[in-house]
Design a protein around this motif. Structure first.
Motif, short mmCIF file in Angstrom:
data_model
loop_
_atom_site.label_atom_id
_atom_site.label_comp_id
_atom_site.label_asym_id
_atom_site.label_seq_id
_atom_site.Cartn_x
_atom_site.Cartn_y
_atom_site.Cartn_z
N LEU A 114 18.47 44.88 -9.34
CA LEU A 114 19.01 45.71 -10.42
C LEU A 114 20.52 45.52 -10.54
N ILE A 115 21.19 45.48 -9.38
CA ILE A 115 22.64 45.30 -9.39
C ILE A 115 22.99 43.99 -10.09
N ARG A 116 22.21 42.96 -9.79
CA ARG A 116 22.42 41.67 -10.45
C ARG A 116 22.30 41.79 -11.96
N ALA A 117 21.39 42.66 -12.40
CA ALA A 117 21.10 42.75 -13.83
C ALA A 117 22.09 43.63 -14.59
N VAL A 118 22.98 44.33 -13.86
CA VAL A 118 23.90 45.24 -14.56
C VAL A 118 24.86 44.46 -15.45
N ASP A 119 24.97 44.93 -16.67
CA ASP A 119 25.89 44.34 -17.64
C ASP A 119 27.29 44.88 -17.35
N VAL A 120 28.20 43.99 -16.98
CA VAL A 120 29.49 44.48 -16.49
C VAL A 120 30.59 44.53 -17.54
N ASN A 121 30.21 44.34 -18.81
CA ASN A 121 31.23 44.45 -19.84
C ASN A 121 31.58 45.90 -20.09
N GLY A 122 31.80 46.65 -19.04
CA GLY A 122 32.08 48.06 -19.22
C GLY A 122 32.79 48.62 -18.02
N PHE A 123 33.14 49.88 -18.10
CA PHE A 123 33.89 50.54 -17.03
C PHE A 123 32.91 51.22 -16.08
N LYS A 124 31.81 51.67 -16.66
CA LYS A 124 30.94 52.57 -15.92
C LYS A 124 29.78 51.84 -15.30
N PHE A 125 29.95 51.40 -14.08
CA PHE A 125 28.87 50.69 -13.41
C PHE A 125 27.65 51.58 -13.22
N LEU A 126 27.89 52.82 -12.81
CA LEU A 126 26.77 53.72 -12.50
C LEU A 126 25.87 53.94 -13.71
N TYR A 127 26.48 54.20 -14.85
CA TYR A 127 25.70 54.42 -16.07
C TYR A 127 24.80 53.21 -16.35
N GLU A 128 25.36 52.02 -16.23
CA GLU A 128 24.59 50.80 -16.51
C GLU A 128 23.45 50.62 -15.50
N ARG A 138 40.23 38.55 -7.06
CA ARG A 138 39.77 37.85 -8.26
C ARG A 138 40.94 37.59 -9.18
N VAL A 139 41.01 36.40 -9.70
CA VAL A 139 42.12 36.06 -10.58
C VAL A 139 41.62 36.10 -12.02
N GLY A 140 42.43 36.65 -12.92
CA GLY A 140 41.97 36.85 -14.29
C GLY A 140 41.26 38.18 -14.30
N ARG A 141 42.00 39.26 -14.48
CA ARG A 141 41.47 40.60 -14.35
C ARG A 141 40.26 40.82 -15.25
N SER A 142 39.17 41.31 -14.69
CA SER A 142 38.02 41.44 -15.57
C SER A 142 37.29 42.77 -15.50
N GLY A 143 37.94 43.80 -14.95
CA GLY A 143 37.38 45.13 -15.17
C GLY A 143 36.69 45.77 -13.99
N LEU A 144 36.65 47.10 -14.03
CA LEU A 144 36.14 47.89 -12.92
C LEU A 144 34.66 47.62 -12.63
N ALA A 145 33.81 47.67 -13.68
CA ALA A 145 32.37 47.52 -13.43
C ALA A 145 32.08 46.16 -12.81
N SER A 146 32.78 45.15 -13.27
CA SER A 146 32.51 43.81 -12.73
C SER A 146 33.02 43.69 -11.30
N ALA A 147 34.12 44.40 -10.96
CA ALA A 147 34.62 44.40 -9.58
C ALA A 147 33.60 45.07 -8.66
N ILE A 148 33.02 46.17 -9.13
CA ILE A 148 32.02 46.88 -8.32
C ILE A 148 30.79 46.00 -8.10
#
Ligand code: GDD
Ligand code: MN
Length: 364
Positions: free
Chosen positions: A175-189, A66-76
């Motif tokens: 549910l995975i689709r609905a996760v808000d990825v503006n964060g680090f913690k995918f699991l919590y979301e 992915r180009v334009g780094r956008s964070g761990l949760a969004s990568a997951i």
């Protein structure tokens, strides 16, 4: 051999770590129909190039770059949405998560017919090696707030921040689709959006020190986490970014009061000090928002300066509106000065948030 297992490996500058990890994971193909998905955020150290090379001779390996780094949760999230397995497992690629836990987690998931199995560093049988005392205390605190803010059925879990978990893809995709990825913690979301409906369990996960490179956990990630908790507590009604913007605004109030005090101690009168204090508070709001709230759209160099001027312009309009509104409220609605001012502040907040998102950081 039947079970299709996709392992999602987010990487950011893990060139030295990813290859040994892949070598440890590949033998799992003796047990599963295996897919290894590396999601790299355009690492500067050549991680993606190395993985691409390895994929030439290893058909089970796939690279998402992915180009334009956008964070761990969004990568997951992206890795999980692209995975083709029946079961997916997410883990760190820096060697801190023991590969031996992979099978343990998948077996537990399948044998006990669960939706989600978490590798927990705080399980009684787990050992933590790679965390400083400060990080460990931080995690304990974070886990306590997570437990408090998540649906009650999850209160028996012990590691809400884990980067290691296995799940059933088919039923969880919505549910995975609905996760808000503006964060680090995918699991919590994921736990938060699932409203307590997932059947979960934990397996012990021993945490190792990193072999190469350094952790990407920083202040911004801690901030994201705080926002996540407030977001859950607001019943997920307020947008995360608006919460962040509001907190920064509160810090601006403190700046303004402080600067006024200091300037008045230096001999200025209140009316003379106030304009400086207001501009100082607005500028500090701008810089903090740029570093935290809008860090994926972060402005730098000349654009940072241009952004500041735009922000001051955007923010100066509602100051006038605020005065107008507060006095109108006072004259026409109620003689209550507190409510009049709060109404003004609310309008200023909504305006500043909407207008600066749009015009300063160019986001919808
Ligand atoms: N694609 C991508 N993009 N990967 C990332 C990014 C990103 O922006 N940021 C980090 N990663 C990858 C790293 O390359 C590593 O494989 C994994 O995500 C974890 O990142 P670390 O920077 O090593 O995190 P940590 O070791 O400090 O944090 C650990 O503890 C957290 C809980 O306190 C990890 O286990 C986290 O997953 C966990 O949430
Ligand atoms: Mn790590």
């Amino acid at each position: 051999m039947g079970l299709r297992v996709s392992i999602v490996l987010p990487t950011y500058n893990e060139r030295g770590n990813i290859e040994p990890l892949l070598a440890q994971l590949l033998p799992l193909q003796q047990h599963y129909n295996l897919e290894l998905l590396v999601v790299d955020d355009d690492s500067a150290d050549g991680t993606a190039e190395r993985v691409r090379e390895l994929a030439h001779t290893e058909p089970r390996l796939r690279l998402i770059r992915r180009v334009g780094r956008s964070g761990l949760a969004s990568a997951i999230k992206e890795g999980l949405l692209d995975a083709t397995g029946d079961v997916a497992l997410v883990m760190d690629s820096d060697g801190q998560h023991e590969p031996g836990a992979v099978q343990r987690a998948i077996e537990r998931l399948v044998d006990s017919d669960l939706d989600l199995v978490i590798g927990s560093r705080f399980h009684p049988e787990a050992e933590i090696h790679g965390l400083s005392g400060r990080r460990e205390r931080g995690s304990t605190w974070a886990n306590a707030s997570a437990r408090f803010s998540l649906p009650q059925p999850y209160s028996q879990l012990s590691d809400y921040m884990s980067g290691f978990f296995a799940l059933r893809l088919e039923p969880l995709l919505p549910l995975i689709r609905a996760v808000d990825v503006n964060g680090f913690k995918f699991l919590y979301e994921l736990l938060a959006v699932s409203k307590g409906r997932l059947r979960t369990a934990e397996v012990p996960l021993s945490f190792q020190p990193r072999s190469y490179g350094s952790s990407k956990l920083d202040l911004a990630i801690f901030w994201d986490f705080l926002i996540s908790i407030l977001h859950s507590l607001s019943l997920r009604l307020l947008p995360r970014r608006a919460i962040s913007f509001g907190l920064v605004g509160l810090s601006g109030v403190v700046v303004q009061l402080l600067v006024t005090q200091i300037l008045m101690l230096g001999g200025l009168g209140f009316e003379q000090a106030l304009p400086f204090a207001v501009v100082a508070a607005a500028s500090s709001n701008y810089l903090i928002n740029n570093a935290l709230t809008f860090r994926f759209q972060r402005l730098q160099g000349l654009a940072l300066l241009r952004g500041l001027l735009k922000f001051l312009l955007v923010a100066s309009l509602p100051v006038l509106a605020n005065v107008g509104l507060a006095s109108a409220y006072y004259s026409f609605v109620s003689r209550d000065t507190l409510w009049a001012q709060l109404a003004g502040i609310l309008v200023v907040f909504v305006w500043n948030y909407a207008a600066s998102s749009r015009f300063v950081w160019n986001t919808p």
